[in-house]
Write a protein that holds these residues in place. Structure first.
Motif, PDB file in Angstrom:
ATOM      1  N   UNK A   1       0.847  -1.189   0.000  1.00 37.07           N
ATOM      2  CA  UNK A   1       0.000   0.000   0.000  1.00 37.07           C
ATOM      3  C   UNK A   1       0.883   1.240   0.000  1.00 37.07           C
ATOM      4  N   UNK A   2       0.368   2.335  -0.524  1.00 35.42           N
ATOM      5  CA  UNK A   2       1.186   3.541  -0.621  1.00 35.42           C
ATOM      6  C   UNK A   2       0.574   4.735   0.106  1.00 35.42           C
ATOM      7  N   UNK A   3      -0.316   4.473   1.053  1.00 31.76           N
ATOM      8  CA  UNK A   3      -0.887   5.574   1.831  1.00 31.76           C
ATOM      9  C   UNK A   3       0.210   6.366   2.525  1.00 31.76           C
ATOM     10  N   UNK A   4       0.191   7.678   2.354  1.00 32.92           N
ATOM     11  CA  UNK A   4       1.147   8.540   3.033  1.00 32.92           C
ATOM     12  C   UNK A   4       2.566   8.453   2.519  1.00 32.92           C
ATOM     13  N   UNK A   5       2.754   7.806   1.363  1.00 31.80           N
ATOM     14  CA  UNK A   5       4.102   7.626   0.819  1.00 31.80           C
ATOM     15  C   UNK A   5       4.275   8.477  -0.442  1.00 31.80           C
ATOM     16  N   UNK A   6       5.430   9.059  -0.587  1.00 38.82           N
ATOM     17  CA  UNK A   6       5.742   9.901  -1.739  1.00 38.82           C
ATOM     18  C   UNK A   6       6.607   9.107  -2.710  1.00 38.82           C
ATOM     19  N   UNK A   7       6.082   8.882  -3.910  1.00 37.68           N
ATOM     20  CA  UNK A   7       6.784   8.141  -4.957  1.00 37.68           C
ATOM     21  C   UNK A   7       7.385   6.849  -4.413  1.00 37.68           C
ATOM     22  N   UNK A   8       6.626   6.138  -3.615  1.00 36.46           N
ATOM     23  CA  UNK A   8       7.099   4.912  -2.976  1.00 36.46           C
ATOM     24  C   UNK A   8       5.900   4.219  -2.345  1.00 36.46           C
ATOM     25  N   UNK A   9       6.148   3.062  -1.759  1.00 33.81           N
ATOM     26  CA  UNK A   9       5.132   2.378  -0.978  1.00 33.81           C
ATOM     27  C   UNK A   9       5.690   2.073   0.412  1.00 33.81           C
ATOM     28  N   UNK A  10       4.876   1.436   1.252  1.00 34.87           N
ATOM     29  CA  UNK A  10       5.288   1.183   2.635  1.00 34.87           C
ATOM     30  C   UNK A  10       6.514   0.282   2.690  1.00 34.87           C
ATOM     31  N   UNK A  11       6.580  -0.723   1.819  1.00 34.89           N
ATOM     32  CA  UNK A  11       7.726  -1.632   1.818  1.00 34.89           C
ATOM     33  C   UNK A  11       9.015  -0.856   1.542  1.00 34.89           C
ATOM     34  N   UNK A  12       8.958   0.056   0.596  1.00 32.39           N
ATOM     35  CA  UNK A  12      10.143   0.833   0.234  1.00 32.39           C
ATOM     36  C   UNK A  12      10.497   1.854   1.306  1.00 32.39           C
ATOM     37  N   UNK A  13       9.494   2.540   1.860  1.00 32.92           N
ATOM     38  CA  UNK A  13       9.777   3.540   2.888  1.00 32.92           C
ATOM     39  C   UNK A  13      10.158   2.909   4.219  1.00 32.92           C
ATOM     40  N   UNK A  14       9.741   1.691   4.440  1.00 39.66           N
ATOM     41  CA  UNK A  14      10.027   1.010   5.702  1.00 39.66           C
ATOM     42  C   UNK A  14      11.504   1.019   6.052  1.00 39.66           C
ATOM     43  N   UNK A  15      12.360   0.980   5.023  1.00 38.15           N
ATOM     44  CA  UNK A  15      13.802   0.860   5.258  1.00 38.15           C
ATOM     45  C   UNK A  15      14.461   2.196   5.576  1.00 38.15           C
ATOM     46  N   UNK A  16      13.691   3.293   5.489  1.00 38.57           N
ATOM     47  CA  UNK A  16      14.337   4.595   5.586  1.00 38.57           C
ATOM     48  C   UNK A  16      14.579   5.022   7.037  1.00 38.57           C
ATOM     49  N   UNK A  17      15.430   4.227   7.695  1.00 31.57           N
ATOM     50  CA  UNK A  17      15.974   4.574   9.012  1.00 31.57           C
ATOM     51  C   UNK A  17      17.491   4.397   8.898  1.00 31.57           C
ATOM     52  N   UNK A  18      18.134   5.140   8.010  1.00 32.28           N
ATOM     53  CA  UNK A  18      19.545   4.871   7.720  1.00 32.28           C
ATOM     54  C   UNK A  18      20.470   5.140   8.897  1.00 32.28           C
ATOM     55  N   UNK A  19      20.019   5.914   9.886  1.00 31.10           N
ATOM     56  CA  UNK A  19      20.844   6.229  11.049  1.00 31.10           C
ATOM     57  C   UNK A  19      20.789   5.141  12.112  1.00 31.10           C
ATOM     58  N   UNK A  20      19.912   4.141  11.956  1.00 33.63           N
ATOM     59  CA  UNK A  20      19.818   3.063  12.943  1.00 33.63           C
ATOM     60  C   UNK A  20      19.332   1.785  12.273  1.00 33.63           C
ATOM     61  N   UNK A  21      20.101   1.282  11.324  1.00 35.90           N
ATOM     62  CA  UNK A  21      19.733   0.065  10.610  1.00 35.90           C
ATOM     63  C   UNK A  21      19.700  -1.126  11.567  1.00 35.90           C
ATOM     64  N   UNK A  22      20.648  -1.173  12.492  1.00 37.50           N
ATOM     65  CA  UNK A  22      20.657  -2.255  13.488  1.00 37.50           C
ATOM     66  C   UNK A  22      19.398  -2.204  14.344  1.00 37.50           C
ATOM     67  N   UNK A  23      19.026  -1.015  14.785  1.00 37.66           N
ATOM     68  CA  UNK A  23      17.828  -0.877  15.597  1.00 37.66           C
ATOM     69  C   UNK A  23      16.578  -1.276  14.838  1.00 37.66           C
ATOM     70  N   UNK A  24      16.522  -0.937  13.558  1.00 38.97           N
ATOM     71  CA  UNK A  24      15.387  -1.339  12.734  1.00 38.97           C
ATOM     72  C   UNK A  24      15.311  -2.853  12.630  1.00 38.97           C
ATOM     73  N   UNK A  25      16.464  -3.490  12.465  1.00 39.06           N
ATOM     74  CA  UNK A  25      16.469  -4.952  12.349  1.00 39.06           C
ATOM     75  C   UNK A  25      16.035  -5.615  13.654  1.00 39.06           C
TER      76      UNK A  25
END
Length: 732
Positions: free
Chosen positions: A534-558
């Motif tokens: 789904x792409x609700x609230x996403x700009x030129x992307x979907x939830x799967x793609x935006x989900x990864x956008x925590x580049x400052x804490x990739x370990x924490x996201x995992x």
């Protein structure tokens, strides 16, 4: 072979109305330019649709050649001014392919069919045969000046048409044109959002362009036209909203006709001065040679060695695209404008075209290494605009105006990252004050009203999320992370803790029921999502793609998602994608939210998966030819990702020093460092050297920096800019 000779400007020149399915194109242009030049003199195939450069490789006619444009952008584009077309004999007084202006009286127009077989494009030069007239048209440029050379067949009715009302994505509002003599034309054109342009006017771009054009030989007469009708003969000054001009050469031209045109965004005196300063000998071939040499000189800063000619062509073409913008708006006399009509002359190299949401991810991390002065000049330019407009740094800047395209606070991110890298030749205290005021949505700054770029600020400041907007939320959290690092470096501990208290709340946007980041309503409850696509609230992307956008804490996201599940999802994310397609619901290299995710494997302890997937993207998302880019080139970002990764790196998170390592494309790469901005403690060059051919041995066995083994698969910016040699031992 010279490096600049590898450049192929045809790469990526597909736009809208493509002839192949699932390809929106790179939207680049094939015409002539020099690094960071004001003029981009290129052919126009259309004035219509989402063809932001005015040229689309899939078209088969040319309507003229114009003097300025942007590269790789969507949203209908802008500029494309002073369109010139050589013709023979009588024609309709409309191009025939300008859909922005109604074609009322004619049928065919003045456009001409052409064939790509008779088209040549290289760095600083372009040529094509206009089949309707059997005219060879050539273009070349200097920084503020363009030269057109037209070789007519034997005829006593050669003509040149000037279309002054033409504008990409719209039309010019008003033109003032003066015939000085039988060789020279001067004038000014005025563009506002009323006439369209970027975003069909929604970008709110307004500018004045002034020009001086001169023929190498005199014409017999010139006659104005408007609304597809000739005006009375003998008029030497003309003001209109649809002005055009035809120059008639009744005497047979015994040699090619050269037209020299200089432009200025300041005033007509600026255009005259630019005209007198450049191409003074009116020598087309000399100018073309010098344009090529300007590219060769700037390429001296980056050297790669490899046996694959295709890789070399793509690499240097991508490097070429990263150095087109930002571009100068400063005239030869040092003057420039801010926000239309405000003239300054303070010794600054003022730049324009900042596609912030795109370029903070790879282009500016690359430029910090290979062109730090350009980074400093761009930050200085953004700072001047912010001070002048009493606002945040522009998000998407063109000619001093914030077009407002996309989301987030990318100017702040670029500033903070550069400051942390020691690029600080500007008023850092004012830059910090503006960043803080933007981040906190302050209403005043320095005792005057201030406008923050951030929408829904009250909700975000209190709850660290923007209601119903996932992309906005994650972009502002990213900006607050870099603001936290910036505040610490500036010694503002209290500010730093305030920003830290925001970005640390990113996990509150994780919907445990869905298993992904998701948008929330203002009361904190999650918006219902059927699945991660789904792409609700996403700009030129979907939830799967935006989900990864925590580049400052990739370990924490995992940890949030579960490390085993995170790795499984990442593998699925890449393996399901067609990496060469325009658009994917999984990994989507054609758009920026997915960039640098291949390097998450490095952070999660699986460097070989970074090496595998990065190589796959390099080889499948980039090709030669007009269809060579998998999506919009986006003002250098798509190219910069390739250049960095081809040398073996990616900066995953702005504000952090780490440049994560992948297998280079080339056996040897060498970067010339800048002693003004880089420490050069070890050497004034940084070399990456592989022991085997990386095309045959795609995995890394070990890494050594200046004789010391690197255990983690990253180098810091400080290590790179200290200079020396990185040795990489490869294996299959």
């Amino acid at each position: 072979m010279k490096k600049a000779e590898y450049v192929d400007p045809i790469i990526g020149t597909v736009g809208e109305e493509q002839s192949e399915t699932s390809h929106g194109g790179g939207k680049t242009y094939p015409g002539a330019c020099v690094p960071g030049g004001m003029v981009q003199l290129s052919p126009d195939t259309v004035t219509a649709g989402d063809n932001g450069t005015g040229y689309n490789y899939c078209h088969n006619t040319i309507e003229g050649f114009s003097f300025n444009r942007m590269s790789g952008i969507g949203w209908y584009g802008d500029l494309g001014n002073i369109q010139i077309m050589p013709v023979i004999g009588e024609t309709d007084l409309r191009s025939g392919s300008n859909e922005e202006v109604k074609f009322e009286k004619g049928t065919l127009g003045w456009k001409s069919p052409f064939s790509h077989h008779n088209e040549t494009a290289r760095a600083g030069y372009y040529s094509v045969e206009l089949e309707r007239y059997s005219i060879l048209a050539e273009t070349t440029v200097d920084t503020h000046t363009g030269l057109l050379r037209f070789t007519y067949p034997e005829t006593d009715d050669a003509r040149v048409i000037f279309n002054f009302s033409r504008r990409i994505g719209g039309r010019v509002d008003f033109e003032e044109i003066n015939i000085i003599n039988n060789r020279r034309i001067e004038g000014s054109i005025h563009c506002t959002p009323k006439g369209g342009g970027f975003g069909h006017g929604h970008g709110k771009i307004a500018y004045d362009l002034h020009f001086v054009c001169e023929f190498s030989v005199p014409c017999e007469k010139m006659q104005f036209f408007a609304n597809e009708e000739y005006q009375k003969e003998g008029i030497t000054s003309f003001e209109h909203e649809d002005a055009g001009l035809v120059a008639f050469f009744k005497d047979k031209l015994t040699e090619p006709l050269v037209i020299k045109c200089a432009i200025s965004y300041v005033d007509i005196e600026g255009a005259r001065n630019n005209f007198n300063c450049e191409c003074t000998e009116f020598d087309f071939d000399k100018t073309a040679t010098e344009a090529l040499e300007s590219w060769e000189k700037i390429f001296e800063g980056v050297h790669v060695e490899g046996n694959d000619e295709t890789d070399l062509k793509i690499f240097y073409t991508c490097l070429y695209h990263t150095l087109l913008d930002p571009r100068t708006t400063m005239d030869c006399d040092g003057r420039y404008t801010l926000c239309r009509g405000n003239v300054f002359n303070d010794g600054s190299n003022h730049l324009t075209v900042f596609s912030g949401w795109d370029v903070y991810r790879s282009e500016f991390p690359l430029l910090c290494v290979i062109r730090p002065q350009m980074v400093n000049d761009e930050i200085s330019s953004l700072l001047r605009i912010a001070i002048h407009r009493k606002s945040s740094f522009p998000r998407w800047e063109l000619l001093g105006i914030n077009a407002g395209c996309m989301v987030g606070d990318p100017g702040l991110i670029v500033l903070a990252d550069a400051y942390l890298k020691g690029i600080r030749d500007y008023d850092v205290n004012k830059a910090y004050d503006i960043s803080r005021a933007s981040s906190d949505c302050e209403e005043t700054l320095w005792g005057e009203p201030f406008h923050s770029i951030r929408p829904h600020c009250e909700a975000y400041i209190e709850n660290a999320f923007v209601p119903e907007k996932l992309s906005d939320t994650l972009e502002y959290l990213m900006a607050d992370y870099t603001m936290y690092k910036f505040a610490l470096a500036m010694g503002h501990e209290e500010d730093a803790q305030r920003y830290k208290s925001r970005f640390e709340r990113y996990a509150e946007n994780y919907n445990t029921e869905l298993g992904f980041m998701a948008p929330r309503y203002s009361n904190g409850e999650f918006v219902y999502e059927e699945n991660e696509y789904d792409d609700d609230g996403c700009v030129e992307s979907n939830i799967f793609q935006q989900n990864w956008f925590i580049p400052y804490d990739v370990e924490g996201l995992s940890q949030l998602m579960g490390k085993e599940r995170t790795i499984e999802l990442l593998e699925r994310f890449f393996s399901k994608a067609d990496l060469g397609e325009l658009w994917n619901d999984d990994y989507n290299h054609s758009n920026e939210p997915c960039h640098n995710i291949t390097h998450y494997f490095n952070i999660l302890g699986l460097p070989q998966r970074t090496q595998y997937w990065t190589r796959r993207v390099q080889k499948e998302a980039y090709r030669t030819g007009a269809f060579g880019f998998c999506g919009n080139e986006d003002v250098g970002q798509l190219s910069a990702w390739y250049v960095l990764s081809a040398m073996g790196f990616a900066q995953v998170c702005p504000g952090n020093e780490e440049y994560y390592i992948n297998t280079p494309l080339f056996k040897k790469s060498k970067i010339k460092l800048d002693k003004k901005y880089h420490s050069c403690d070890v050497s004034d060059t940084f070399t990456i050297e592989c022991d085997k051919d990386p095309l045959e041995y795609p995995y890394i066995k070990s890494v050594e920096l200046n004789g010391e083994k690197i255990e983690d698969y990253y180098l810091t910016y400080s290590q790179i800019t200290s200079g020396g040699k990185l040795k990489i031992e490869l294996m299959k």
